[in-house]
Design a protein around this motif. Structure first.
Motif, PDB file in Angstrom:
ATOM      1  N   LEU A 142      -2.729 -21.134  64.677  1.00 48.17           N
ATOM      2  CA  LEU A 142      -2.404 -22.538  64.893  1.00 48.17           C
ATOM      3  C   LEU A 142      -3.514 -23.434  64.358  1.00 48.17           C
ATOM      4  O   LEU A 142      -3.241 -24.462  63.722  1.00 48.17           O
ATOM      5  CB  LEU A 142      -2.181 -22.807  66.383  1.00 48.17           C
ATOM      6  N   GLY A 143      -4.768 -23.065  64.602  1.00 45.62           N
ATOM      7  CA  GLY A 143      -5.883 -23.856  64.094  1.00 45.62           C
ATOM      8  C   GLY A 143      -5.865 -23.930  62.581  1.00 45.62           C
ATOM      9  O   GLY A 143      -6.064 -25.001  61.994  1.00 45.62           O
ATOM     10  N   TYR A 144      -5.602 -22.794  61.947  1.00 44.37           N
ATOM     11  CA  TYR A 144      -5.537 -22.769  60.482  1.00 44.37           C
ATOM     12  C   TYR A 144      -4.385 -23.632  59.984  1.00 44.37           C
ATOM     13  O   TYR A 144      -4.534 -24.452  59.073  1.00 44.37           O
ATOM     14  CB  TYR A 144      -5.364 -21.335  60.001  1.00 44.37           C
ATOM     15  N   VAL A 158      -1.527 -27.984  56.996  1.00 42.51           N
ATOM     16  CA  VAL A 158      -0.414 -28.907  56.811  1.00 42.51           C
ATOM     17  C   VAL A 158      -0.902 -30.320  56.492  1.00 42.51           C
ATOM     18  O   VAL A 158      -0.193 -31.097  55.831  1.00 42.51           O
ATOM     19  CB  VAL A 158       0.521 -28.919  58.046  1.00 42.51           C
ATOM     20  N   ASN A 159      -2.104 -30.657  56.960  1.00 44.68           N
ATOM     21  CA  ASN A 159      -2.678 -31.956  56.605  1.00 44.68           C
ATOM     22  C   ASN A 159      -3.266 -31.944  55.209  1.00 44.68           C
ATOM     23  O   ASN A 159      -3.136 -32.908  54.457  1.00 44.68           O
ATOM     24  CB  ASN A 159      -3.744 -32.345  57.630  1.00 44.68           C
ATOM     25  N   PRO A 198       0.913 -21.072  56.920  1.00 46.57           N
ATOM     26  CA  PRO A 198       1.219 -21.522  55.555  1.00 46.57           C
ATOM     27  C   PRO A 198      -0.063 -21.922  54.827  1.00 46.57           C
ATOM     28  O   PRO A 198      -1.098 -22.190  55.460  1.00 46.57           O
ATOM     29  CB  PRO A 198       2.121 -22.732  55.785  1.00 46.57           C
ATOM     30  N   GLU A 199       0.013 -21.971  53.521  1.00 46.37           N
ATOM     31  CA  GLU A 199      -1.124 -22.386  52.707  1.00 46.37           C
ATOM     32  C   GLU A 199      -0.801 -23.686  51.975  1.00 46.37           C
ATOM     33  O   GLU A 199       0.286 -23.844  51.415  1.00 46.37           O
ATOM     34  CB  GLU A 199      -1.471 -21.314  51.669  1.00 46.37           C
ATOM     35  N   ALA A 200      -1.737 -24.623  51.999  1.00 49.10           N
ATOM     36  CA  ALA A 200      -1.612 -25.835  51.188  1.00 49.10           C
ATOM     37  C   ALA A 200      -1.860 -25.478  49.727  1.00 49.10           C
ATOM     38  O   ALA A 200      -2.743 -24.660  49.424  1.00 49.10           O
ATOM     39  CB  ALA A 200      -2.615 -26.887  51.661  1.00 49.10           C
ATOM     40  N   GLY A 246      -9.876 -20.670  63.790  1.00 54.36           N
ATOM     41  CA  GLY A 246      -8.884 -20.824  62.734  1.00 54.36           C
ATOM     42  C   GLY A 246      -9.135 -22.055  61.888  1.00 54.36           C
ATOM     43  O   GLY A 246      -8.956 -22.041  60.662  1.00 54.36           O
ATOM     44  N   MET A 247      -9.557 -23.135  62.523  1.00 53.44           N
ATOM     45  CA  MET A 247      -9.870 -24.356  61.778  1.00 53.44           C
ATOM     46  C   MET A 247     -11.044 -24.135  60.826  1.00 53.44           C
ATOM     47  O   MET A 247     -11.032 -24.607  59.685  1.00 53.44           O
ATOM     48  CB  MET A 247     -10.191 -25.500  62.746  1.00 53.44           C
ATOM     49  N   ARG A 248     -12.063 -23.404  61.292  1.00 51.75           N
ATOM     50  CA  ARG A 248     -13.210 -23.122  60.421  1.00 51.75           C
ATOM     51  C   ARG A 248     -12.793 -22.312  59.204  1.00 51.75           C
ATOM     52  O   ARG A 248     -13.260 -22.561  58.089  1.00 51.75           O
ATOM     53  CB  ARG A 248     -14.301 -22.383  61.207  1.00 51.75           C
TER      54      ARG A 248
END
Length: 342
Positions: free
Chosen positions: A72-74, A79-80, A212-214, A115-117
């Motif tokens: 979820l963090g990733y 998505v942004n 998903p990947e941007a 995940g965000m990192r």
């Protein structure tokens, strides 16, 4: 298993310090990151600044019954970043707002940030601040991303012209079918908690949904090929919806050919299993986070052999409307039946 730590045990500022650990800054424009009342950003000279924000709400945009916090963090970052890529720009900095209910522990929030990192490393973007607060409900994430494009190179939705080629990256419909698999396994678990999820045969489409990947890679590749799209949007709400958005903003119509819509084999197999039309999944499923863009016909030679870009049609005059053209040559008005926020 070590005991988990309630958020109330350490408080907001200790939590921020823990989340700040290991958060490295990569962008030359980041003067000051996490730790003060505001971040300090120095935009690059000769660049246009773009900014986007997105909310992800538990129960609306994600289900923690089958969405790991690290994923979820990733995804929240990806998505942004996808919206920045859709402007033909590259992300530079972002801020994160989190509202978490009492069932979340310090370790849970740290897993979310892990995940965000990973996403920040993957997209070369700096997490420079944000906010945390309690919630009486579930988990809500608010992400704001800044990005830059060379002066005059940012792409809007409104630049498409009749006869421009309509192009899409990657493949479509997989994320929607991944969600169907996850929802099915959730219901099986609720009926029998001893049931183990059967996901081995659905790795590709589940990945498309959960992580998903941007498509920043496409932004770089288009620049390398000397291509500046005339209009662009990311596919978050379904291809049909995004084509209609481009047409409305550009004042054009469109012809989208069903035979050219890119569909991966795992998507086709899952669609058959769920008795769903794969074209409907591609047109209205959403959450693929691929890029839909237009280029002049003169750029055809630069794109025709690209392994990850498909020309699916072209723009037309507004009076022709937006149409889906079948293999038999029948034109059907394109309708958006994908995600709506309200």
């Amino acid at each position: 298993m070590s005991e988990l730590t309630p958020l109330t045990a350490i408080g907001e500022f200790a939590l921020i310090r823990r989340l700040q650990e290991g958060m490295s800054m990569r962008q030359p424009g980041t003067v000051l990151g996490i730790g003060d009342d505001a971040a300090i950003i120095a935009p690059t000279a000769g660049a246009e600044l773009v900014m986007t924000t997105d909310l992800l709400v538990e129960g609306i945009h994600f289900d923690l019954a089958f969405c790991p916090l690290r994923h979820l963090g990733y995804k929240a970052i990806a998505v942004n970043v996808s919206d920045v890529a859709a402007m033909n720009a590259l992300p530079t900095q972002l801020v994160v707002g989190i509202s978490a209910g009492p069932r979340f522990t310090v370790e849970a929030i740290e897993e979310l940030y892990a995940g965000m990192r990973l996403a920040c490393e993957a997209y070369n973007v700096d997490l420079v601040g944000g906010d945390t607060t309690a919630s009486r409900g579930g988990l809500t994430l608010a992400i704001t991303v800044l990005g830059e494009a060379p002066a005059g190179e940012a792409v809007r939705r409104s630049g498409g012209q009749p006869t421009d080629l309509l192009c899409v990256t990657g493949d479509l419909g997989g994320a929607f079918l991944g969600l169907q698999v996850l929802e099915r396994e959730k219901q099986a678990f609720l009926a029998d908690p001893e049931t183990q999820p059967e996901l081995a045969n659905y790795e590709y489409i589940v990945q498309r949904q959960l992580r998903p990947e941007a498509r920043l890679d496409i932004v770089h590749e288009l620049r390398e090929r000397g291509i500046r799209p005339t209009s662009m949007i990311d596919i978050s709400d379904g291809l049909a919806s995004e084509v209609l958005h481009l047409c409305a903003a550009s004042g054009t119509g469109a012809r989208v050919f069903t035979e050219f819509l890119p569909l991966a084999n795992p998507t086709l197999e899952a669609a058959a299993e769920f008795n769903l039309d794969p074209l409907t999944c591609a047109l209205n499923g959403g959450e693929d986070y691929e890029l839909l863009f237009t280029v002049p016909v003169t750029d055809h030679e630069k794109l025709k052999n690209h392994p990850d870009i498909t020309i699916i049609g072209h723009l037309t005059g507004k009076e022709d409307g937006a149409n889906l053209v079948t293999k038999a040559g029948q034109a059907v008005p394109l309708q958006a039946q994908g995600w709506t926020s309200f």
